[in-house]
Design an enzyme around this catalytic site. Structure first.
Site, PDB file in Angstrom:
ATOM      1  N   ARG A  91       6.631 -26.424   5.727  1.00 22.64           N
ATOM      2  CA  ARG A  91       7.564 -26.900   6.756  1.00 22.64           C
ATOM      3  C   ARG A  91       8.983 -26.397   6.516  1.00 22.64           C
ATOM      4  O   ARG A  91       9.718 -26.100   7.462  1.00 22.64           O
ATOM      5  CB  ARG A  91       7.521 -28.428   6.828  1.00 22.64           C
ATOM      6  CG  ARG A  91       6.223 -28.944   7.482  1.00 22.64           C
ATOM      7  CD  ARG A  91       5.972 -30.393   7.116  1.00 22.64           C
ATOM      8  NE  ARG A  91       4.848 -30.996   7.827  1.00 22.64           N
ATOM      9  CZ  ARG A  91       3.564 -30.869   7.469  1.00 22.64           C
ATOM     10  NH1 ARG A  91       3.225 -30.138   6.425  1.00 22.64           N
ATOM     11  NH2 ARG A  91       2.613 -31.480   8.165  1.00 22.64           N
TER      12      ARG A  91
ATOM     13  N   GLY B   4      -5.197 -23.896   6.558  1.00 24.96           N
ATOM     14  CA  GLY B   4      -5.238 -24.623   7.826  1.00 24.96           C
ATOM     15  C   GLY B   4      -3.861 -25.107   8.236  1.00 24.96           C
ATOM     16  O   GLY B   4      -3.500 -25.079   9.422  1.00 24.96           O
TER      17      GLY B   4
ATOM     18  N   SER C 200      -4.469 -36.663  11.914  1.00 27.86           N
ATOM     19  CA  SER C 200      -4.194 -35.308  11.428  1.00 27.86           C
ATOM     20  C   SER C 200      -2.710 -34.996  11.534  1.00 27.86           C
ATOM     21  O   SER C 200      -2.156 -34.891  12.632  1.00 27.86           O
ATOM     22  CB  SER C 200      -4.993 -34.271  12.223  1.00 27.86           C
ATOM     23  OG  SER C 200      -4.505 -32.974  11.915  1.00 27.86           O
TER      24      SER C 200
ATOM     25  N   GLN D  99      -1.536 -32.194  10.780  1.00 28.34           N
ATOM     26  CA  GLN D  99      -1.421 -30.828  11.292  1.00 28.34           C
ATOM     27  C   GLN D  99      -1.376 -30.822  12.811  1.00 28.34           C
ATOM     28  O   GLN D  99      -0.573 -30.113  13.414  1.00 28.34           O
ATOM     29  CB  GLN D  99      -2.589 -29.981  10.786  1.00 28.34           C
ATOM     30  CG  GLN D  99      -2.545 -29.761   9.281  1.00 28.34           C
ATOM     31  CD  GLN D  99      -3.758 -29.041   8.741  1.00 28.34           C
ATOM     32  OE1 GLN D  99      -4.646 -28.642   9.489  1.00 28.34           O
ATOM     33  NE2 GLN D  99      -3.799 -28.862   7.433  1.00 28.34           N
TER      34      GLN D  99
ATOM     35  N   ASP E  93      -6.659 -35.422   0.744  1.00 24.80           N
ATOM     36  CA  ASP E  93      -6.987 -34.270  -0.105  1.00 24.80           C
ATOM     37  C   ASP E  93      -7.444 -34.692  -1.503  1.00 24.80           C
ATOM     38  O   ASP E  93      -7.814 -33.835  -2.316  1.00 24.80           O
ATOM     39  CB  ASP E  93      -5.776 -33.340  -0.222  1.00 24.80           C
ATOM     40  CG  ASP E  93      -5.473 -32.652   1.107  1.00 24.80           C
ATOM     41  OD1 ASP E  93      -6.404 -32.490   1.924  1.00 24.80           O
ATOM     42  OD2 ASP E  93      -4.303 -32.295   1.321  1.00 24.80           O
TER      43      ASP E  93
HETATM   44  C1  S3P Z   1      -1.619 -31.336   5.831  1.00 22.14           C
HETATM   45  C2  S3P Z   1      -2.395 -32.229   6.504  1.00 22.14           C
HETATM   46  C3  S3P Z   1      -3.769 -32.591   6.111  1.00 22.14           C
HETATM   47  C4  S3P Z   1      -4.093 -32.125   4.698  1.00 22.14           C
HETATM   48  C5  S3P Z   1      -3.599 -30.741   4.414  1.00 22.14           C
HETATM   49  C6  S3P Z   1      -2.094 -30.678   4.593  1.00 22.14           C
HETATM   50  C7  S3P Z   1      -0.254 -31.051   6.313  1.00 22.14           C
HETATM   51  O1  S3P Z   1      -4.676 -31.974   6.999  1.00 22.14           O
HETATM   52  O2  S3P Z   1      -5.485 -32.195   4.454  1.00 22.14           O
HETATM   53  O3  S3P Z   1      -3.912 -30.330   3.104  1.00 22.14           O
HETATM   54  O4  S3P Z   1       0.557 -30.473   5.554  1.00 22.14           O
HETATM   55  O5  S3P Z   1       0.052 -31.418   7.458  1.00 22.14           O
HETATM   56  P1  S3P Z   1      -5.114 -32.661   8.411  1.00 22.14           P
HETATM   57  O6  S3P Z   1      -3.959 -32.680   9.315  1.00 22.14           O
HETATM   58  O7  S3P Z   1      -6.225 -31.782   8.920  1.00 22.14           O
HETATM   59  O8  S3P Z   1      -5.591 -34.028   8.029  1.00 22.14           O
END
Ligand code: S3P
Length: 456
Positions: free
Chosen positions: A44, A112, A186, A188, A339
């Site tokens: 970020r 991801g 989520s 993300q 995680d």
């Molecule tokens: C993260 C959100 C989580 C986490 C990933 C980091 C982030 O994923 O598992 O390692 O930095 O926003 P999800 O949004 O898929 O839960």
């Protein structure tokens, strides 16, 4: 099918030879270490640096492959990104409306977070970009991000089957502000919508039934955006962002990653005689579910010198070998430790009785199907366990045989978790590939060896 869709998987460890490793029963672990910077905050910091006017100075940046790929993507989108020293980076932002279409596909490797946040960032800009990653990332669902982004006006120019990578998005500087309730917890997805909302004229609202890590909201405020966060229901939040803010560069000091600290922490709990201190660990309450759970299990974790640094709570954690007992881990705690289930399963293998981890459906769509990978790894090491629906039940024992080779499925956390298990096992544990540890914790092996772990 476009040229991009038929392209070979993006470069990264997916292509290189596997690097097997073995962890053996080890003497007491002792020492004081700082694990690398938080991965979520590091991604970020770079992305906000890209959008901001001026130079964002970052210290303690995680220099793992996932974050380095995000840094490259920021540069490809128009920022000037410079490494000044270990963990010290500067991002000269492109400013609002200053992003440019990258000439080549953006390769996010195994990450991801990198790809989903960047899809949101591009969505609200007059930019077309192709997103790609390694074989693991190409398997992961992107529809969860594409659904809200298309509702906001982004165009999917091309994608692999099921909206998977590689995919090409055409953003728009006239995105629609929407109110979006995330269908799954989520951070993300939430972050992608908020980043897209930076380009929308009105107010973008994200509602989450269960609060997830809030680093994006905190950083929006830190860089000068008008963002309001309110409670929503029993466990949720409502986040409202005013569109088209002028983001101004701000310094970011990245605290140590609690998700990385989890590995030496659990290692110290299960290796007899251990006494390890982990310094500067981020204690954001939306990240500390593992510590809460381990304390309930009877872990000796002393929270020392808790303080606020750079807008986040941080503390030093003194961890000593402990006799653990099994507990119920409620599903509503999952977002605060999503995680950490693989390494909690390792702690549970040494606890008296059953540890029941409930509501783990999101584990199936991580860097690997982590529920299956953990269960298979436990089986390979002689640990009694059961998967019932989305729950994992582990029955602990005073001695754990070990074994392997554990299949890590391109997943850094599976590799680190089972190496930690090996340190307290009778026969040791081998894993098939440690290459992916470099995505999040490149210093894991030397740091663990420095504490006394026997890993090679
Ligand atoms: C993260 C959100 C989580 C986490 C990933 C980091 C982030 O994923 O598992 O390692 O930095 O926003 P999800 O949004 O898929 O839960």
């Amino acid at each position: 099918m476009s040229a991009t869709r038929s392209a070979a998987p993006a470069s990264g460890h997916g292509d290189g030879p596997a690097q097997p490793a073995t962890a053996l029963r080890s003497p007491a672990l002792t020492g004081r270490v700082r694990v690398p910077g938080d991965k979520s905050v590091s991604h970020r910091a770079l992305i906000f640096g890209l959008f901001a006017e001026g130079i964002t100075r970052i210290t303690g940046l995680l220099e793992g492959e996932d974050v380095l790929n995000t840094a490259k993507a920021c540069a490809a989108l128009g920022a000037r990104v410079t490494r000044r020293g270990p963990g010290e980076w500067e991002v000269e932002g492109a400013g609002a409306d200053g992003l440019s279409s990258p000439a080549a596909p953006l390769d996010f490797g195994n990450s991801g977070t990198g790809v989903r946040l960047m899809m949101g960032a591009v969505a609200g800009q007059d930019v077309t970009a192709t997103f790609d990653g390694d074989a693991s990332l190409r398997r992961r669902p992107m529809k969860r991000v594409l659904d809200p982004l298309t509702a906001m006006g982004v165009e999917i120019v091309d994608s692999a089957e099921g909206g998977r990578l590689p995919l090409t998005l055409k953003g728009s500087d006239r995105t629609k502000a929407i109110t979006y309730e995330t269908p799954m917890p989520s951070a993300q997805v939430k972050s992608a919508v908020l980043l897209a909302g930076l380009g929308a004229a009105g107010e973008t609202v994200v509602i989450e039934r269960e609060a997830t890590r809030d680093h994006t909201e905190r950083m929006l405020a830190h860089f000068g955006a008008d963002v309001r966060v309110e409670p929503h229901g029993a466990h949720g939040r409502r986040i409202a962002l005013k569109g088209r803010p002028t983001l101004v560069a701000a310094p970011v000091d990245v605290p140590a990653d609690p998700s990385s600290a989890a590995f030496p922490l659990v290692a110290a709990l299960i290796v007899p005689g251990s006494d390890v201190t982990l310094t500067d660990v981020m204690m954001n309450p939306l990240r500390t579910g593992l510590i809460t759970t381990l304390l309930e299990m009877g872990a000796s974790i002393e929270v020392v010198a808790e303080r606020t640094e750079g807008g986040e709570r941080v503390a030093d954690l003194r961890v000593r070998h402990s006799r653990l007992k099994g507990v119920e881990v409620p599903p509503e705690r999952a977002p605060a430790m999503i995680d950490e289930y693989p390494i909690l399963a390792v702690a549970a293998a040494f606890a008296e009785g059953v540890t029941a981890m409930r509501g783990l459906s999101e584990l199936r769509v991580k860097e690997s199907d982590r529920l299956a990978a953990v269960a298979d790894g436990l089986a390979a090491c002689g640990v009694a366990h059961e998967v019932v629906g989305d729950d994992l039940l582990v029955t602990g024992a005073t001695t754990v045989k070990g074994g392997g080779p554990v299949a890590t499925h391109m997943d850094h956390r599976i590799a680190m978790s089972f190496l930690v298990l090996g340190l307290a096992s009778e026969q040791g544990v081998s894993v098939d590939d440690v290459a992916f540890i470099a995505t999040s914790f490149p210093t894991f092996m030397p740091m663990m060896r420095g504490l006394g772990a026997v890993i090679s």
